[in-house]
Scaffold this motif. Structure first.
Motif, PDB file in Angstrom:
ATOM      1  N   ALA A 257       0.234  -1.207  -0.095  1.00 49.33           N
ATOM      2  CA  ALA A 257       0.125   0.007   0.433  1.00 49.33           C
ATOM      3  C   ALA A 257       0.509   1.276   0.377  1.00 49.33           C
ATOM      4  N   ALA A 258       2.007   1.453   0.624  1.00 51.39           N
ATOM      5  CA  ALA A 258       2.929   2.273   0.465  1.00 51.39           C
ATOM      6  C   ALA A 258       3.626   2.846  -0.604  1.00 51.39           C
ATOM      7  N   ALA A 259       3.761   1.407  -1.510  1.00 52.76           N
ATOM      8  CA  ALA A 259       4.273   2.101  -2.564  1.00 52.76           C
ATOM      9  C   ALA A 259       3.011   2.159  -3.414  1.00 52.76           C
ATOM     10  N   GLU A 260       2.675   1.755  -3.358  1.00 50.78           N
ATOM     11  CA  GLU A 260       0.475   2.332  -4.053  1.00 50.78           C
ATOM     12  C   GLU A 260       0.890   3.647  -4.336  1.00 50.78           C
ATOM     13  N   ALA A 261       0.949   4.055  -3.098  1.00 44.35           N
ATOM     14  CA  ALA A 261       0.987   5.965  -2.838  1.00 44.35           C
ATOM     15  C   ALA A 261       2.324   6.143  -3.496  1.00 44.35           C
ATOM     16  N   VAL A 262       3.404   5.767  -2.834  1.00 48.93           N
ATOM     17  CA  VAL A 262       4.799   6.598  -3.340  1.00 48.93           C
ATOM     18  C   VAL A 262       4.768   6.796  -4.804  1.00 48.93           C
ATOM     19  N   GLN A 263       4.602   5.067  -5.853  1.00 51.85           N
ATOM     20  CA  GLN A 263       5.023   4.990  -7.028  1.00 51.85           C
ATOM     21  C   GLN A 263       3.724   5.651  -7.621  1.00 51.85           C
ATOM     22  N   ALA A 264       2.494   6.001  -7.026  1.00 52.91           N
ATOM     23  CA  ALA A 264       1.011   6.820  -7.802  1.00 52.91           C
ATOM     24  C   ALA A 264       2.171   8.210  -8.363  1.00 52.91           C
ATOM     25  N   VAL A 265       3.034   8.695  -7.978  1.00 50.90           N
ATOM     26  CA  VAL A 265       3.464   9.991  -7.714  1.00 50.90           C
ATOM     27  C   VAL A 265       4.238  10.754  -9.194  1.00 50.90           C
ATOM     28  N   ASP A 266       3.388  11.654 -10.251  1.00 50.47           N
ATOM     29  CA  ASP A 266       4.372  11.361 -10.786  1.00 50.47           C
ATOM     30  C   ASP A 266       5.334  12.485 -10.547  1.00 50.47           C
ATOM     31  N   THR A 267       6.876  11.856 -11.351  1.00 54.24           N
ATOM     32  CA  THR A 267       8.305  12.502 -11.006  1.00 54.24           C
ATOM     33  C   THR A 267       8.823  12.369 -12.481  1.00 54.24           C
ATOM     34  N   GLY A 268       7.768  12.536 -13.165  1.00 52.53           N
ATOM     35  CA  GLY A 268       8.792  12.720 -15.161  1.00 52.53           C
ATOM     36  C   GLY A 268       9.315  14.052 -14.650  1.00 52.53           C
TER      37      GLY A 268
ATOM     38  N   GLY B 103      14.105  15.993  -9.913  1.00 49.32           N
ATOM     39  CA  GLY B 103      14.663  17.091  -9.243  1.00 49.32           C
ATOM     40  C   GLY B 103      13.811  17.221  -8.308  1.00 49.32           C
ATOM     41  N   ARG B 104      13.374  18.502  -7.638  1.00 51.33           N
ATOM     42  CA  ARG B 104      13.432  18.757  -6.185  1.00 51.33           C
ATOM     43  C   ARG B 104      12.039  18.952  -6.443  1.00 51.33           C
ATOM     44  N   ALA B 105      11.478  19.312  -7.496  1.00 50.69           N
ATOM     45  CA  ALA B 105       9.683  18.980  -7.298  1.00 50.69           C
ATOM     46  C   ALA B 105       8.919  17.472  -7.433  1.00 50.69           C
ATOM     47  N   ALA B 106      10.078  16.701  -7.759  1.00 52.27           N
ATOM     48  CA  ALA B 106       9.703  15.207  -7.519  1.00 52.27           C
ATOM     49  C   ALA B 106       9.990  14.852  -6.313  1.00 52.27           C
ATOM     50  N   LEU B 107      11.463  14.948  -5.661  1.00 48.83           N
ATOM     51  CA  LEU B 107      11.663  14.545  -4.652  1.00 48.83           C
ATOM     52  C   LEU B 107      10.397  15.697  -3.707  1.00 48.83           C
ATOM     53  N   PHE B 108      10.151  16.741  -3.749  1.00 49.29           N
ATOM     54  CA  PHE B 108       9.160  16.991  -2.589  1.00 49.29           C
ATOM     55  C   PHE B 108       8.019  16.411  -2.912  1.00 49.29           C
ATOM     56  N   ALA B 109       7.411  15.552  -3.545  1.00 54.57           N
ATOM     57  CA  ALA B 109       6.114  15.070  -4.270  1.00 54.57           C
ATOM     58  C   ALA B 109       6.157  13.487  -3.378  1.00 54.57           C
TER      59      ALA B 109
ATOM     60  N   ALA C  92      19.077  10.257  -8.536  1.00 52.61           N
ATOM     61  CA  ALA C  92      20.890   9.713  -9.646  1.00 52.61           C
ATOM     62  C   ALA C  92      21.306  10.795 -10.355  1.00 52.61           C
ATOM     63  N   GLU C  93      20.327  12.101 -10.276  1.00 47.06           N
ATOM     64  CA  GLU C  93      20.847  13.012 -11.301  1.00 47.06           C
ATOM     65  C   GLU C  93      21.009  14.189 -10.213  1.00 47.06           C
ATOM     66  N   GLY C  94      21.763  13.737  -9.378  1.00 44.14           N
ATOM     67  CA  GLY C  94      21.870  14.803  -8.393  1.00 44.14           C
ATOM     68  C   GLY C  94      23.565  14.897  -7.776  1.00 44.14           C
ATOM     69  N   ARG C  95      24.640  16.087  -7.927  1.00 47.45           N
ATOM     70  CA  ARG C  95      25.683  16.349  -7.633  1.00 47.45           C
ATOM     71  C   ARG C  95      26.214  16.275  -6.283  1.00 47.45           C
ATOM     72  N   PRO C  96      25.999  15.391  -5.190  1.00 45.95           N
ATOM     73  CA  PRO C  96      26.148  15.435  -3.957  1.00 45.95           C
ATOM     74  C   PRO C  96      27.281  16.736  -3.424  1.00 45.95           C
TER      75      PRO C  96
ATOM     76  N   PHE D 205      22.527  17.236  -2.316  1.00 42.74           N
ATOM     77  CA  PHE D 205      22.533  16.601  -3.511  1.00 42.74           C
ATOM     78  C   PHE D 205      22.376  17.796  -5.330  1.00 42.74           C
ATOM     79  N   GLN D 206      22.380  19.143  -4.590  1.00 47.76           N
ATOM     80  CA  GLN D 206      22.062  20.469  -5.365  1.00 47.76           C
ATOM     81  C   GLN D 206      21.283  19.786  -6.485  1.00 47.76           C
ATOM     82  N   LEU D 207      19.795  19.574  -6.305  1.00 42.66           N
ATOM     83  CA  LEU D 207      18.566  19.224  -7.020  1.00 42.66           C
ATOM     84  C   LEU D 207      18.184  20.065  -7.872  1.00 42.66           C
ATOM     85  N   ARG D 208      18.005  20.195  -9.173  1.00 43.37           N
ATOM     86  CA  ARG D 208      17.367  21.501  -9.558  1.00 43.37           C
ATOM     87  C   ARG D 208      15.609  21.643  -9.462  1.00 43.37           C
TER      88      ARG D 208
END
Length: 235
Positions: free
Chosen positions: A73-84, A87-93, A142-146, A232-235
């Motif tokens: 159930a937790a995976a379903e909730a997280v995987q329903a997020v549009d991370t297309g 970056g930062r917006a996806a992490l917040f979502a 994966a796109e981060g620059r730590p 991670f310097q996510l944009r």
């Protein structure tokens, strides 16, 4: 090849197991893990105790299935997020979606992350289920620059990727990256760092420890997420 049709006996067994789990989840919500009792479940669904044990050999057997269902159930909730957009917006979502699920289903969250039950061991497949919850975070980081301050941790996760085929496959599945790609270690580091950040805040909120304090837990989690994105310097 079409799936083989289930027999009436198989359908009845599946339906009964589902009914047992539904009652168990209600008991979990009302009284926590200690409130889950097989004999009370049997009484509620009109079944004898010995008959119920033909479906679940013990309370731990039932709890093991509830754990797997909660992770799903937790995976379903997280995987329903549009991370297309990434970056930062996806992490917040993603962090907000996980918090929303946890707050809406505190009994399931505490089943996974609360005080361990004495003598109970989660089934081995729960590791894969847990990783499915945090898989989407891998692709974001994966796109981060730590920043340089993360180098010691990155080195440890590079070694983990090299030595653990299961983790290597988990990262590859969500990012397409091989263990030798530096970005794979970045993805793994970010996802694992997110885990304690999320559970530190969400766990305290679900347990009611923020009650009476002068902040909103959602705001605290957003600030923590921003700091992680900055690291991670996510944009």
């Amino acid at each position: 090849m079409a799936a083989q049709a289930r027999t009436p006996r198989e359908r009845y067994r599946e339906q009964t197991r589902s009914e047992i789990k539904e009652v168990a989840v209600r008991q979990l919500a009302a009284g926590g893990i200690e409130g889950v009792a097989l004999l009370r479940i049997a009484k509620e669904i009109g079944m004898s105790g010995p008959a119920l044990y033909r479906y679940y050999a013990s309370r731990d057997d039932l709890l093991a299935e509830l754990v797997l269902d909660a992770y799903a159930a937790a995976a379903e909730a997280v995987q329903a997020v549009d991370t297309g957009g990434g970056g930062r917006a996806a992490l917040f979502a993603l962090t907000r979606a996980y918090r929303a699920w946890s707050v809406a289903s505190p009994h399931l969250y505490l089943l996974l992350q609360g005080t361990p039950v004495a003598g109970f061991e989660a089934p081995p497949e729960s590791v894969l289920k847990a990783r499915s919850v945090f898989g989407p975070f891998l692709s974001v980081f994966a796109e981060g620059r730590p920043l340089a301050g993360l180098d010691p941790l990155l080195a440890e996760f590079q070694a983990w990727l090299r030595d653990d085929p299961g983790v290597t496959e988990w990262v590859r599945q969500w990012t397409g990256l091989s263990a030798g790609d530096p970005a794979a270690a970045v993805a793994l580091t970010g996802a694992v760092m997110t885990w304690p950040q999320l559970h530190g805040t969400v766990g305290l909120e679900v347990a009611g420890h923020f009650t009476g304090m002068g902040h909103r837990p959602a705001t605290l989690l957003d600030v923590q997420t921003a700091l992680l994105a900055d690291a991670f310097q996510l944009r």
